[in-house]
Design an enzyme around this catalytic site. Sequence first.
Site, short mmCIF file in Angstrom:
data_model
loop_
_atom_site.label_atom_id
_atom_site.label_comp_id
_atom_site.label_asym_id
_atom_site.label_seq_id
_atom_site.Cartn_x
_atom_site.Cartn_y
_atom_site.Cartn_z
N ARG A 67 0.84 -1.20 0.00
CA ARG A 67 0.00 0.00 0.00
C ARG A 67 0.87 1.25 0.00
NH1 ARG A 67 -1.87 0.74 4.47
NH2 ARG A 67 -1.37 -1.22 5.50
N TYR A 206 -1.46 -3.48 -6.93
CA TYR A 206 -1.18 -4.37 -5.79
C TYR A 206 -2.17 -4.20 -4.64
CZ TYR A 206 1.70 -7.45 -2.98
OH TYR A 206 2.17 -8.53 -2.27
N LYS A 215 -9.52 -2.34 1.69
CA LYS A 215 -9.26 -1.20 2.57
C LYS A 215 -10.01 0.05 2.12
CE LYS A 215 -6.07 -3.69 4.66
NZ LYS A 215 -6.28 -4.30 5.96
N HIS A 235 -10.85 -2.44 11.50
CA HIS A 235 -9.74 -3.29 11.04
C HIS A 235 -9.59 -4.44 12.05
CE1 HIS A 235 -5.26 -3.28 9.60
NE2 HIS A 235 -5.98 -4.15 8.94
N SER A 257 -1.79 -3.99 10.44
CA SER A 257 -1.44 -4.89 9.34
C SER A 257 -0.20 -5.71 9.70
CB SER A 257 -1.12 -4.10 8.07
OG SER A 257 -2.25 -3.42 7.63
N CYS A 259 0.44 -8.00 11.87
CA CYS A 259 0.77 -8.23 13.28
C CYS A 259 0.17 -9.54 13.77
CB CYS A 259 0.23 -7.09 14.15
SG CYS A 259 1.31 -5.68 14.19
N GLY A 260 -0.18 -10.41 12.84
CA GLY A 260 -0.63 -11.74 13.25
C GLY A 260 -2.14 -11.91 13.31
N ASN A 263 -2.99 -15.24 11.80
CA ASN A 263 -2.56 -16.33 12.68
C ASN A 263 -3.54 -16.53 13.83
OD1 ASN A 263 -0.31 -16.76 11.14
ND2 ASN A 263 1.07 -15.59 12.45
N ASP A 282 -9.59 -9.79 8.87
CA ASP A 282 -9.07 -8.44 8.62
C ASP A 282 -10.07 -7.32 8.91
OD1 ASP A 282 -6.86 -6.85 7.78
OD2 ASP A 282 -7.79 -6.54 5.83
N ARG A 372 1.94 -12.18 -0.63
CA ARG A 372 0.60 -12.49 -0.13
C ARG A 372 0.03 -13.76 -0.73
NH1 ARG A 372 -1.82 -8.84 3.79
NH2 ARG A 372 -0.25 -7.22 3.98
N PHE A 493 1.09 -17.74 18.84
CA PHE A 493 0.42 -18.72 17.97
C PHE A 493 -0.60 -19.56 18.75
CE2 PHE A 493 4.68 -17.77 16.20
CZ PHE A 493 4.24 -17.04 15.13
N GLY A 494 -0.53 -20.89 18.62
CA GLY A 494 -1.53 -21.76 19.26
C GLY A 494 -1.60 -21.60 20.77
N ASN A 496 -1.66 -18.90 22.30
CA ASN A 496 -2.49 -17.74 22.64
C ASN A 496 -3.87 -18.16 23.15
OD1 ASN A 496 -0.50 -15.90 22.05
ND2 ASN A 496 -1.14 -15.64 19.92
O1 SAT Z 1 -3.88 -3.19 2.36
S1 SAT Z 1 -3.59 -4.54 1.95
O2 SAT Z 1 -4.84 -5.12 1.51
O3 SAT Z 1 -2.62 -4.53 0.85
C1 SAT Z 1 -2.99 -5.47 3.22
C2 SAT Z 1 -2.84 -4.84 4.54
O4 SAT Z 1 -2.28 -3.77 4.70
O5 SAT Z 1 -3.34 -5.45 5.52
MN MN Z 2 -5.28 -5.44 7.28
#
Ligand code: SAT
Ligand code: MN
Length: 596
Positions: A67, A206, A215, A235, A257, A259-260, A263, A282, A372, A493-494, A496
């Site tokens: 982005r 992209y 977004k 978000h 963005s 940060c897991g 996951n 997301d 991605r 991860f698991g 958590n």
């Molecule tokens: O904005 S994107 O869709 O490219 C991905 C992100 O920032 O989470």
């Molecule tokens: Mn995001």
Amino acid sequence: MEQFLNPEIKSFILSYQELFSPNSVCICNGSDEEYDRMIQLMIESGTAERLANNNILVRSDPQDVARVEDRTFICSVKEEDAGPTNNWVEPSEMKDKLNGLMSGAMMGRVMYVIPFCMGPLGSDYSYYGIQLTDSPYVVANMKKMTRMGQKALDLMNEYGNFVRCVHTVAYPLSEGVKDVPWPCREDKYIAHFPETREILSFGSGYGGNALLGKKCFALRIASCIAKDEGWLAEHMLIIKITDPNEVTRTVAAAFPSACGKTNLAMMQPSLAGWKVEVIGDDIAWMKSNDKGELYAINPEAGFFGVAPGTSKKTNPNAMNTIRQNTIFTNTGSEDGKPIWEGIDSFAHFKNIITWKKVLHDGSDKVAHPNARFTVSANECPVLSNDFNNLKGVKIDAILVGGRRDEIIPLVFQTFDAQEGVLIGASLTSEMTAAAKGTVGKVRRDPFAMLPFCGYNMGDYFKHWLAMSERLPAIFHVNWFRKDKDGNFMWPGFGENIRVLEWIFGRLKGEYEGKKTPIGTVPKVEEFNVKGLDEKYSKQLSELFKVDTDAYMEFFEELESYFQSLDFKGRFPSEFNDLINQFKNRLANANSSPKSL
Ligand code: SAT
Ligand code: MN
């Protein structure tokens, strides 16, 4: 256009057809045949190659990998409505500029018309959009990320309202110009017009720059709609957690963005008998009902996740999700298999071709750090059966978190929703490769919405405060604490699930927790450490510790951050009161250390 189109849709398409001058117009129906055609086109143009299991690998131009926040604009009529955290350009000035630049921009190409729905088809929560684009990559990705095609168009024809999403890679094939595998431009513009619910995206192919449902629409434009209509476009991931007694709770969580979120959303719990199912990874749209309960949907239909770091160990469910029918962008590959840093050891690979299409010799990265995968949610083995629930799911708790190596405990619950709102607004995070900029730089990122709030952040804070009576319990989590030697203090991860278990217990009124000046942390004895590596269990009291001096500084810095921004009179004075409330408690705790 033999398709039936209502007059508004028709005139939208025709006006841009005239401006862009494409060779032809194709109205997308969302079929599998159409998807295959897009893939075939990308293979012929050298944009994509086939991998095994109906997977695709696409390599972008190295200049177009994330982005572009400095090229992202909120073009509200009044500058103060964009606020201090957005780039603002007066709407007619931006339109004039882009009309000029967009003139003839699709020459020699097809203009695809993508009708899509954000949210389950037919849900009262859902909103519709039409994206125009000259990128087959975007068409293929939109098929996975949104409910796209004929059904969405039929509903739109009936209801009328839609968000106008206009996208061009801006690489016209005029006389003598040869196409390139990934057309894009240096001078990119990602412009949003909140009042008219329009998005104009120019020069990038992209991710969030180009897949406009994500977004641009589901966060920036939707946050404006949500403010006007009294709901929240956030978000946030959404997960449904089931305990060994089959009790379920649903949680929404805001993390910046990369940060897991994916996951956590697809977590395979390390504790027996627990189940985590994903509704979204997301974005969450949350509305309250007349009982004051908060219900949420995930407006998206797929996952656009960060590949590097994803492995059988960190996210086995994601690995199963992306085994087939997935578009990989900017990963490496070997023998039909996508490869990236962290997937596995590279030792047994002999001929990895990197994302830059050269043989990997160890001198460069295999995958771009923002590489991605795009995959339909239906491929996910742990997708919740509420994913398509037209009524949404009731949210029992909101989590907020960032990537902080110090100060913030593993988990705490705020004393009330208003304090929770301030804590959400206090989020900070290290910048990641998801956005062009300095990776690793810590920045303020209120509710992880800094790059995604489509209006004045001061009004956004006020909106959250106005919603606070309808908010569930709010928790702050931080998986990323490090010790003095720089080692992670929590396995993540698991594991958590142990934090979620404590949250679960709090929601059920079972855990008392320990009060600190910032909120309630777990008592060490409440926290489930069965089977947890001793290395971590012996650090728990450190992980739950609240350093009052450090936190005092934290709130002072937060105060100066707010003061440094010109909110044009829209900053909620309640935030100053809330900060003082925290500071007073910290000061009192400091004078009587035993209270901690
Ligand atoms: O904005 S994107 O869709 O490219 C991905 C992100 O920032 O989470
Ligand atoms: Mn995001």
